[in-house]
Design a protein around this motif. Structure first.
Motif, PDB file in Angstrom:
ATOM      1  N   CYS A 267       0.829  -1.214   0.000  1.00  0.00           N
ATOM      2  CA  CYS A 267       0.000   0.000   0.000  1.00  0.00           C
ATOM      3  C   CYS A 267       0.863   1.263   0.000  1.00  0.00           C
ATOM      4  CB  CYS A 267      -0.938   0.008   1.207  1.00  0.00           C
ATOM      5  SG  CYS A 267      -1.884  -1.528   1.356  1.00  0.00           S
ATOM      6  N   ILE A 275      -7.514   4.335   0.185  1.00  0.00           N
ATOM      7  CA  ILE A 275      -7.437   4.373   1.652  1.00  0.00           C
ATOM      8  C   ILE A 275      -8.845   4.307   2.251  1.00  0.00           C
ATOM      9  CG2 ILE A 275      -6.844   5.874   3.597  1.00  0.00           C
ATOM     10  CD1 ILE A 275      -4.332   6.734   2.005  1.00  0.00           C
ATOM     11  N   LYS A 279     -10.453   1.377   4.619  1.00  0.00           N
ATOM     12  CA  LYS A 279     -11.076   1.713   5.901  1.00  0.00           C
ATOM     13  C   LYS A 279     -12.492   1.136   5.991  1.00  0.00           C
ATOM     14  CE  LYS A 279     -12.308   5.747   8.650  1.00  0.00           C
ATOM     15  NZ  LYS A 279     -12.221   7.207   8.742  1.00  0.00           N
ATOM     16  N   PHE A 305      -2.595   5.794   7.410  1.00  0.00           N
ATOM     17  CA  PHE A 305      -3.414   4.609   7.704  1.00  0.00           C
ATOM     18  C   PHE A 305      -3.814   4.600   9.182  1.00  0.00           C
ATOM     19  CE2 PHE A 305      -0.531   2.382   4.368  1.00  0.00           C
ATOM     20  CZ  PHE A 305      -1.198   3.007   3.332  1.00  0.00           C
ATOM     21  N   ILE A 310      -7.136   2.521  10.262  1.00  0.00           N
ATOM     22  CA  ILE A 310      -6.913   1.267   9.535  1.00  0.00           C
ATOM     23  C   ILE A 310      -5.948   0.403  10.353  1.00  0.00           C
ATOM     24  CG2 ILE A 310      -5.828   0.283   7.463  1.00  0.00           C
ATOM     25  CD1 ILE A 310      -6.891   2.814   5.964  1.00  0.00           C
TER      26      ILE A 310
END
Lengths: 431, 431
Positions: A267, A275, A279, A305, A310
């Motif tokens: 990522c 993103i 999530k 993140f 996340i």
């Protein structure tokens, strides 16, 4: 029935959240029936009479989780690194993985991989095998014996790879189904299957659709790669012009956290859309900082993140990363984040010791359930670290000793290791 | 008089230049009176009858040179790293260095440092001590016994540091002179003094002038820090408004390669002027990639230095770097250059295995003379590496095994070590 209780004593360190450390010096860590009962500065009266293993001034931390690694690549770790991802796959990885067609080679190689993982501070791992069903089962048999808890995936590839490891689309799905049924038949206690489409460039839409159906049918988790390298991202755009982002190419087929848990490695180039998708879908990120440096991918915006909530763990990504030592991965994560902050984007502050420790324990561990912490009710995965090799004219405080482990520890520091309440490996024992 | 000759046999690897590797598999490396006589695939007839130590399939490489490290900081390697340079100096370094006023502490700490260096693959090093004359001598005594060849510097500081380690300007010069005379009196074989003004912020112009005079009087080389961190560079501009660049603040006082050899650590923010000055003056760069990541300094434009023909070696920079393991420094140099290329400046291509190996051997070694290669006439510094710990299902070729050492080796791989033709340390011996 009487419960099985034992107690470890030492300097206990664990994470409840990503910003702090829980430290209990010379404390008691109690295991009851394979789960953490609690951490105590003084042993409660009611727990007296149970066996205590006193590790003196050692550190005791939760077992580490390697959220992304490739077992067949362990054979060539540390060399062939003067390349970027796609060339590296073609020149190093695919030719090596083709060898796993032969059981004899696979057994020899996987034995070395398993021994390395066993000696390390890792107690849980998400592991790529190769496309070969038999070799994947062989690896799972070995890992089951190791006492570690792992997800292992037979890899799927039906395009853009050499003939000798490319499967037909139908064949790939069928072999995968057969592999899943074989695994179910073996009734492993600690080893579970995970669907493993290699990455979008090597999986056709049709194959992904079939894998999505298997994920649903067998409620299997998914592991893959996402937005690792600029050329790869560009290629995915060409291959899937219909996808709104790289993640969308998995998500459309139920392989991105909606049908079952999913973990995506790298990522590095995930944009805002991606993103948000990660999530919304509760996808885990396997951050692999050493790999991202070694194959010149870049540095993932990990702070973003984390700010989005996340869940992030760490991956060794053998053999684009060189070592199964997750302490090194923590140190690389700190270093990479510092360079990113200094050179690329001053708004994303560097990662702290607390944050990378959280990633390597509770962050990645939570892909396995209540794993990676010493909070009551967590599965009892613990590693005892003896840091006397790192001589010092005066003993630093416990938090500093943990930081020093992150920068300098390897398997030599692992004095004992417990998984689900069972001791699995100790340097004093023959592993 | 009969010459003293002995021979090592193994897979010999060394650099003549920075773009290639000389590899002689199962070859003979001949030492005559402490110097390299030659490398031979077949032992010449005239050399027959001399003792051969056959290391089988081991790798034999030149001893590594650590061109920049701080002995007193070894005590806190691996922790206190969530800071940038100037804060890190104030909070970690200066308080620790103040302890070296006490001989007892210094002895304890330096013994650990020296043992670490001795076990490593390093045969030569440029080392900072502290401001304390007695402790610097104590360190030099220990290093002399270790058999390694080192430059050691009593540090000079007369401003911008805590009272307990700040010297008066006059005092600093006097103590340095006394230290030099003490060193001369000790008649070391392998240990030499090097002038060590810490860096511009902690040395007044007046002090630098006095040190310049000492450099000239005793023909002493110089080591210091240069353009490491953005705040530091800004500060130097304020402190020396008369200087055309950071380097100029040393050069004005004859401390930048004109009067005697000079090695400068870091050079992350050296601009064109400074690079030209380094080139004209023949100054060595000690590239310290791990340190530059750990204290968020950035990434030095090493490719620029190499293109200009500036001599570059590697430094561990303990304790902003965490390890004396120069293999790790090579790997960090590769990784840092890849990130710099990817993120910061696509015109400066990443460093190769050949280049970082050259830096760690002949590049840094040449600060010590004809050191760091196996070309005839070079001083005989050699390290025998046994890489069997890194098990693999098939043995890679010798060049790949060297690359793997760079990414994965530590002191465990050092089977034997020779400095100036003497064996100094072996894992099989008690060091």
């Amino acid at each position: 029935m009487r419960k099985s209780v034992f107690i470890l004593k030492g300097n206990i360190i664990y994470s409840k959240n990503r910003t702090g450390l829980e430290i209990c010096e010379h404390g008691y860590l109690v295991c009851e029936d394979g789960f953490v009962k609690g951490v105590y500065q003084t042993l409660p009266f009611r727990l007296g009479g149970n066996p205590v293993c006193d590790y003196g001034d050692c550190l005791i931390v939760p077992g580490l989780t390697d959220l992304h690694t490739h077992a067949p690549q362990y054979a060539f770790r540390g060399y062939g690194m003067d390349m970027e991802l796609l060339e590296w796959l073609e020149k190093n990885t695919f030719p090596e993985e083709a060898r796993y067609r032969e059981a004899e080679y696979a057994e020899k190689a996987y034995r070395i991989f398993t021994a390395g993982l066993q000696k390390s501070a890792v107690t849980r791992a998400c592991i790529f095998a190769t496309v070969h069903r038999e070799a994947a089962l062989l690896l799972m048999d070995m890992l089951e014996k190791s006492g570690l808890v792992t997800f292992v995936g037979k890899v799927n590839m039906d395009r853009n790879c050499p003939d000798d490891i490319r499967e037909g689309t139908e064949e790939s799905a069928k072999e995968t189904k057969k592999w899943i049924r074989d695994v179910i038949g073996r009734k492993y206690a600690n080893t579970a299957p995970i669907l493993t489409p290699r990455f979008i460039p090597s999986c056709s839409d049709e194959l992904l659709e079939k894998l999505g159906a298997l994920a649903k049918e067998y409620r299997l988790p998914v592991q893959s790669h996402l937005s690792e390298n600029t050329d790869e991202v560009k290629w995915v755009k060409e291959l899937c012009p219909w996808a709104s982002c790289y993640a969308d190419a998995y998500d459309r087929f139920g392989l991105f956290g909606t049908e079952s848990p999913a973990v995506m490695a790298h990522c590095v180039y995930s944009g805002e859309n991606e993103i948000q998708r990660m999530k919304e879908n509760g996808v885990f990120v396997a951050h692999c900082p050493e790999s991202n440096m070694n194959v010149s991918s870049g540095i993932a915006p990990v702070r973003r993140f984390l700010d989005e909530g996340i869940r992030v763990g760490l991956g060794s990504d053998i053999a684009a990363g060189t070592t199964e030592n997750l302490f090194a991965a923590m140190a690389h994560a700190i270093r990479a984040s510092k360079l990113r902050w200094r050179i690329q984007d001053g708004t994303l502050k560097p990662l702290t010791v607390e944050e990378v420790f959280h990633m390597a324990t509770k962050g990645g561990g939570s892909f396995f359930g209540k794993v990676g912490s010493f909070e009551p009710g967590y599965e009892f995965d613990a590693v005892v670290l003896d840091d006397r090799r790192l001589a010092s004219p005066r003993l630093p405080d416990v938090r500093s000793r943990l930081e020093r482990m992150i920068f300098l520890a390897d398997e030599r520091e692992v004095r004992a290791k417990f998984v689900r309440g069972e001791e699995v490996c100790s340097q004093n024992l023959k592993c």
